[in-house]
Design an enzyme around this catalytic site. Structure first.
Site, PDB file in Angstrom:
ATOM      1  N   GLY A 152     128.679  -1.388 -12.635  1.00 51.10           N
ATOM      2  CA  GLY A 152     128.966  -0.074 -12.040  1.00 51.10           C
ATOM      3  C   GLY A 152     128.452  -0.052 -10.612  1.00 51.10           C
ATOM      4  O   GLY A 152     128.446  -1.077  -9.934  1.00 51.10           O
ATOM      5  N   ARG A 153     127.986   1.122 -10.197  1.00 48.65           N
ATOM      6  CA  ARG A 153     127.534   1.262  -8.802  1.00 48.65           C
ATOM      7  C   ARG A 153     126.416   0.270  -8.460  1.00 48.65           C
ATOM      8  O   ARG A 153     126.518  -0.482  -7.482  1.00 48.65           O
ATOM      9  CB  ARG A 153     127.040   2.699  -8.556  1.00 48.65           C
ATOM     10  CG  ARG A 153     128.141   3.738  -8.487  1.00 48.65           C
ATOM     11  CD  ARG A 153     127.552   5.124  -8.386  1.00 48.65           C
ATOM     12  NE  ARG A 153     126.816   5.457  -9.602  1.00 48.65           N
ATOM     13  CZ  ARG A 153     127.317   6.147 -10.612  1.00 48.65           C
ATOM     14  NH1 ARG A 153     128.525   6.639 -10.548  1.00 48.65           N
ATOM     15  NH2 ARG A 153     126.598   6.391 -11.691  1.00 48.65           N
ATOM     16  N   ILE A 154     125.346   0.268  -9.275  1.00 48.18           N
ATOM     17  CA  ILE A 154     124.195  -0.583  -8.945  1.00 48.18           C
ATOM     18  C   ILE A 154     124.535  -2.056  -9.173  1.00 48.18           C
ATOM     19  O   ILE A 154     124.236  -2.910  -8.336  1.00 48.18           O
ATOM     20  CB  ILE A 154     122.942  -0.157  -9.749  1.00 48.18           C
ATOM     21  CG1 ILE A 154     122.577   1.288  -9.393  1.00 48.18           C
ATOM     22  CG2 ILE A 154     121.769  -1.102  -9.464  1.00 48.18           C
ATOM     23  CD1 ILE A 154     121.498   1.909 -10.273  1.00 48.18           C
ATOM     24  N   THR A 234     116.208  -2.986 -14.948  1.00 46.34           N
ATOM     25  CA  THR A 234     115.868  -1.785 -14.168  1.00 46.34           C
ATOM     26  C   THR A 234     116.695  -0.595 -14.641  1.00 46.34           C
ATOM     27  O   THR A 234     116.746   0.420 -13.950  1.00 46.34           O
ATOM     28  CB  THR A 234     116.130  -1.997 -12.655  1.00 46.34           C
ATOM     29  OG1 THR A 234     117.490  -2.398 -12.494  1.00 46.34           O
ATOM     30  CG2 THR A 234     115.200  -3.020 -12.045  1.00 46.34           C
ATOM     31  N   ARG A 236     117.292   0.947 -18.404  1.00 49.17           N
ATOM     32  CA  ARG A 236     116.539   1.776 -19.338  1.00 49.17           C
ATOM     33  C   ARG A 236     115.797   0.863 -20.316  1.00 49.17           C
ATOM     34  O   ARG A 236     116.365  -0.110 -20.829  1.00 49.17           O
ATOM     35  CB  ARG A 236     117.459   2.717 -20.126  1.00 49.17           C
ATOM     36  CG  ARG A 236     117.950   3.930 -19.354  1.00 49.17           C
ATOM     37  CD  ARG A 236     116.806   4.905 -19.034  1.00 49.17           C
ATOM     38  NE  ARG A 236     117.232   6.059 -18.258  1.00 49.17           N
ATOM     39  CZ  ARG A 236     117.189   6.155 -16.934  1.00 49.17           C
ATOM     40  NH1 ARG A 236     116.740   5.154 -16.203  1.00 49.17           N
ATOM     41  NH2 ARG A 236     117.553   7.273 -16.323  1.00 49.17           N
ATOM     42  N   GLU A 265     108.122   5.842 -22.076  1.00 44.94           N
ATOM     43  CA  GLU A 265     107.569   6.073 -20.736  1.00 44.94           C
ATOM     44  C   GLU A 265     106.772   7.371 -20.707  1.00 44.94           C
ATOM     45  O   GLU A 265     107.248   8.366 -21.251  1.00 44.94           O
ATOM     46  CB  GLU A 265     108.705   6.127 -19.710  1.00 44.94           C
ATOM     47  CG  GLU A 265     109.385   4.779 -19.570  1.00 44.94           C
ATOM     48  CD  GLU A 265     110.377   4.697 -18.401  1.00 44.94           C
ATOM     49  OE1 GLU A 265     110.393   5.596 -17.544  1.00 44.94           O
ATOM     50  OE2 GLU A 265     111.118   3.707 -18.361  1.00 44.94           O
ATOM     51  N   HIS A 286     108.791   2.500 -13.160  1.00 44.66           N
ATOM     52  CA  HIS A 286     110.030   3.284 -12.990  1.00 44.66           C
ATOM     53  C   HIS A 286     110.100   3.801 -11.548  1.00 44.66           C
ATOM     54  O   HIS A 286     110.248   5.013 -11.313  1.00 44.66           O
ATOM     55  CB  HIS A 286     110.129   4.432 -14.003  1.00 44.66           C
ATOM     56  CG  HIS A 286     111.551   4.855 -14.257  1.00 44.66           C
ATOM     57  ND1 HIS A 286     111.992   5.323 -15.468  1.00 44.66           N
ATOM     58  CD2 HIS A 286     112.651   4.860 -13.435  1.00 44.66           C
ATOM     59  CE1 HIS A 286     113.285   5.627 -15.372  1.00 44.66           C
ATOM     60  NE2 HIS A 286     113.701   5.342 -14.152  1.00 44.66           N
TER      61      HIS A 286
HETATM   62  P1  NAD Z   1     127.267   3.379 -13.399  1.00 45.08           P
HETATM   63  O1  NAD Z   1     127.707   4.408 -14.366  1.00 45.08           O
HETATM   64  O2  NAD Z   1     127.899   3.329 -12.055  1.00 45.08           O
HETATM   65  O3  NAD Z   1     127.400   1.911 -14.042  1.00 45.08           O
HETATM   66  C1  NAD Z   1     127.157   1.623 -15.395  1.00 45.08           C
HETATM   67  C2  NAD Z   1     128.155   0.560 -15.812  1.00 45.08           C
HETATM   68  O4  NAD Z   1     127.769   0.072 -17.115  1.00 45.08           O
HETATM   69  C3  NAD Z   1     129.594   1.079 -15.932  1.00 45.08           C
HETATM   70  O5  NAD Z   1     130.493   0.279 -15.177  1.00 45.08           O
HETATM   71  C4  NAD Z   1     129.894   0.998 -17.421  1.00 45.08           C
HETATM   72  O6  NAD Z   1     131.251   0.758 -17.714  1.00 45.08           O
HETATM   73  C5  NAD Z   1     128.992  -0.164 -17.826  1.00 45.08           C
HETATM   74  N1  NAD Z   1     128.725  -0.250 -19.262  1.00 45.08           N
HETATM   75  C6  NAD Z   1     128.618   0.764 -20.152  1.00 45.08           C
HETATM   76  N2  NAD Z   1     128.384   0.263 -21.390  1.00 45.08           N
HETATM   77  C7  NAD Z   1     128.349  -1.086 -21.265  1.00 45.08           C
HETATM   78  C8  NAD Z   1     128.159  -2.156 -22.183  1.00 45.08           C
HETATM   79  N3  NAD Z   1     127.957  -1.935 -23.489  1.00 45.08           N
HETATM   80  N4  NAD Z   1     128.184  -3.430 -21.703  1.00 45.08           N
HETATM   81  C9  NAD Z   1     128.404  -3.681 -20.374  1.00 45.08           C
HETATM   82  N5  NAD Z   1     128.592  -2.688 -19.467  1.00 45.08           N
HETATM   83  C10 NAD Z   1     128.561  -1.425 -19.905  1.00 45.08           C
HETATM   84  O7  NAD Z   1     125.680   3.585 -13.251  1.00 45.08           O
HETATM   85  P2  NAD Z   1     124.694   3.025 -12.127  1.00 45.08           P
HETATM   86  O8  NAD Z   1     124.544   4.024 -11.064  1.00 45.08           O
HETATM   87  O9  NAD Z   1     125.088   1.638 -11.792  1.00 45.08           O
HETATM   88  O10 NAD Z   1     123.345   3.028 -12.972  1.00 45.08           O
HETATM   89  C11 NAD Z   1     123.211   2.230 -14.141  1.00 45.08           C
HETATM   90  C12 NAD Z   1     121.999   2.686 -14.937  1.00 45.08           C
HETATM   91  O11 NAD Z   1     120.824   2.352 -14.204  1.00 45.08           O
HETATM   92  C13 NAD Z   1     121.920   4.199 -15.135  1.00 45.08           C
HETATM   93  O12 NAD Z   1     122.617   4.618 -16.287  1.00 45.08           O
HETATM   94  C14 NAD Z   1     120.437   4.466 -15.252  1.00 45.08           C
HETATM   95  O13 NAD Z   1     120.046   4.525 -16.601  1.00 45.08           O
HETATM   96  C15 NAD Z   1     119.793   3.262 -14.571  1.00 45.08           C
HETATM   97  N6  NAD Z   1     119.081   3.633 -13.337  1.00 45.08           N
HETATM   98  C16 NAD Z   1     117.752   3.356 -13.250  1.00 45.08           C
HETATM   99  C17 NAD Z   1     117.060   3.706 -12.105  1.00 45.08           C
HETATM  100  C18 NAD Z   1     115.578   3.404 -11.949  1.00 45.08           C
HETATM  101  O14 NAD Z   1     114.897   4.147 -11.271  1.00 45.08           O
HETATM  102  N7  NAD Z   1     115.074   2.344 -12.540  1.00 45.08           N
HETATM  103  C19 NAD Z   1     117.722   4.351 -11.058  1.00 45.08           C
HETATM  104  C20 NAD Z   1     119.089   4.571 -11.160  1.00 45.08           C
HETATM  105  C21 NAD Z   1     119.759   4.214 -12.315  1.00 45.08           C
END
Ligand code: NAD
Length: 338
Positions: A152-154, A234, A236, A265, A286
């Site tokens: 996804g985004r990250i 990073t 969950r 947490e 975190h």
């Molecule tokens: P996002 O929604 O853009 O990307 C998540 C991706 O995971 C999507 O493309 C989705 O299709 C994919 N996905 C869903 N289920 C899946 C599976 N079973 N197998 C493979 N891929 C799967 O979200 P993002 O902005 O990239 O963030 C991802 C996660 O990172 C968030 O949900 C959040 O929990 C976590 N996060 C943590 C922090 C931190 O401070 N550590 C900060 C931001 C986000």
């Protein structure tokens, strides 16, 4: 004169967001995250602002009959019962993208730190074991394979930086097929989970926490990981089984592990990984999104969206479908949001 909306916040945030909320309504800070206290303090709230802490369930929502919007400062919203919000005609909004770069940089920093054995080397230096540098030998990253679970985004941003900066080969797994342009930016190829586990030198997790991802890295999947790989979490904590990760580190199946998130947490003092300075571990509290730029964007974006919904505008970053929320509100006889 219109009544000022009551905004209950479970969190402080950067002043850029706080001042917007104060200007738009009567901003009240929750005095505790205890459900007993929150159930009372939410009684007359029109909006709720949250960060990672606090369980936002149906019981809490039922104590706030005026609640129109819940704003999540951040990305993961697994602590919110979103279907329960929809059933009550409550709009949920969040700040996707606000911390993408900050988290991606944190991941790259951890990749470098673990592959270069920084934790052990820094400890050896502090303890006067200077010559242990010859035992704490790191690895280069260039040309290695990076496996991204959740593109996804990250995940995409991490892939693009790793590809551009280190010439890494990037593979990813995601239920969604990604646009070719995004794949090209990271030089990425979509593969199945097993192929990713078996071939990646670095595996980084970027999935949301849900039924499909809970404990997806467990004893069985760890057995498939290429010996000597580095794992990074990073996203969950519950996405990995931490005791299985510990076993993989102790047996040297994993060369190293980095995590920013934990099953519980804050983690307890007897957490199996924290304090294990004998292992190649980088653990942060975190804090991947704790950069000035990410925090400012999250504060501003959540404030703007919460205020927008309160003032009758369409949500910018809705979690639940605004049309469904509107239909439920009509059915329940609640005033429309717009
Ligand atoms: P996002 O929604 O853009 O990307 C998540 C991706 O995971 C999507 O493309 C989705 O299709 C994919 N996905 C869903 N289920 C899946 C599976 N079973 N197998 C493979 N891929 C799967 O979200 P993002 O902005 O990239 O963030 C991802 C996660 O990172 C968030 O949900 C959040 O929990 C976590 N996060 C943590 C922090 C931190 O401070 N550590 C900060 C931001 C986000």
């Amino acid at each position: 004169m219109l009544e000022r909306p009551i905004i209950l916040s479970l969190t402080t945030m950067r002043e850029e967001g706080m001042s917007k909320l104060r200007d738009a309504g009567d901003l009240r800070m929750a005095s505790s995250l205890e459900p007993g206290v929150l159930h009372q303090e939410i009684v007359d709230a029109d909006a709720l602002v949250i960060r990672t802490a606090g369980v936002i369930d149906a019981a809490l929502m039922d104590c706030g009959p005026k609640l129109r919007v819940i704003g999540r400062h951040g990305v993961g919203y697994d602590q919110v019962d979103v279907p329960a919000a929809t059933e009550r005609g409550i709009q949920v909004v969040y700040t996707p993208g606000a911390n993408t770069q900050g988290v991606a940089e944190h991941v790259i920093a951890m990749m470098i730190g673990v592959s270069k054995c920084f934790p052990g080397q820094m400890k050896a230096l502090v303890e006067g074991r200077y010559n242990d540098r010859t035992k704490l030998v790191g690895r280069d990253i260039a040309g290695k394979t990076l496996g991204i679970i959740g593109f996804g985004r990250i995940g995409k941003r991490v892939g693009a930086i790793a590809h551009a900066g280190f010439g890494m080969k990037v593979i990813y797994t995601d239920p969604l097929e990604m646009p070719r342009e995004a794949e090209e930016r990271a030089g990425a190829r979509r593969v199945g989970l097993d192929e990713l586990l078996e071939t990646a030198d670095f595996i980084t997790l970027h999935v949301p926490l849900d039924a499909s991802t809970r404990q997806m890295i467990n004893r069985e999947t760890l057995k498939k990981i290429k010996p000597g790989a580095i794992l990074l979490n990073t996203c969950r904590g519950p996405v990995t089984d931490e005791s299985a990760v510990l076993e993989a580190l102790e047996s040297k199946r994993l060369f190293g592990y980095a995590a920013d998130v934990y099953t519980i947490e804050p983690p307890s003092s007897d957490h199996p990984l924290i304090g294990r300075t004998d292992l190649n571990l980088m653990l942060t509290p975190h804090s991947a999104a704790q950069s000035v730029e990410s925090l400012t964007r999250m504060a501003e974006e959540v404030a703007d969206d919460v205020i927008g919904v309160l003032q009758g505008r369409a949500p910018i970053n809705p979690v639940n479908d605004p049309e469904e929320v509107a239909a439920v509100r009509a059915k329940l006889g609640k005033p429309p949001l717009r």
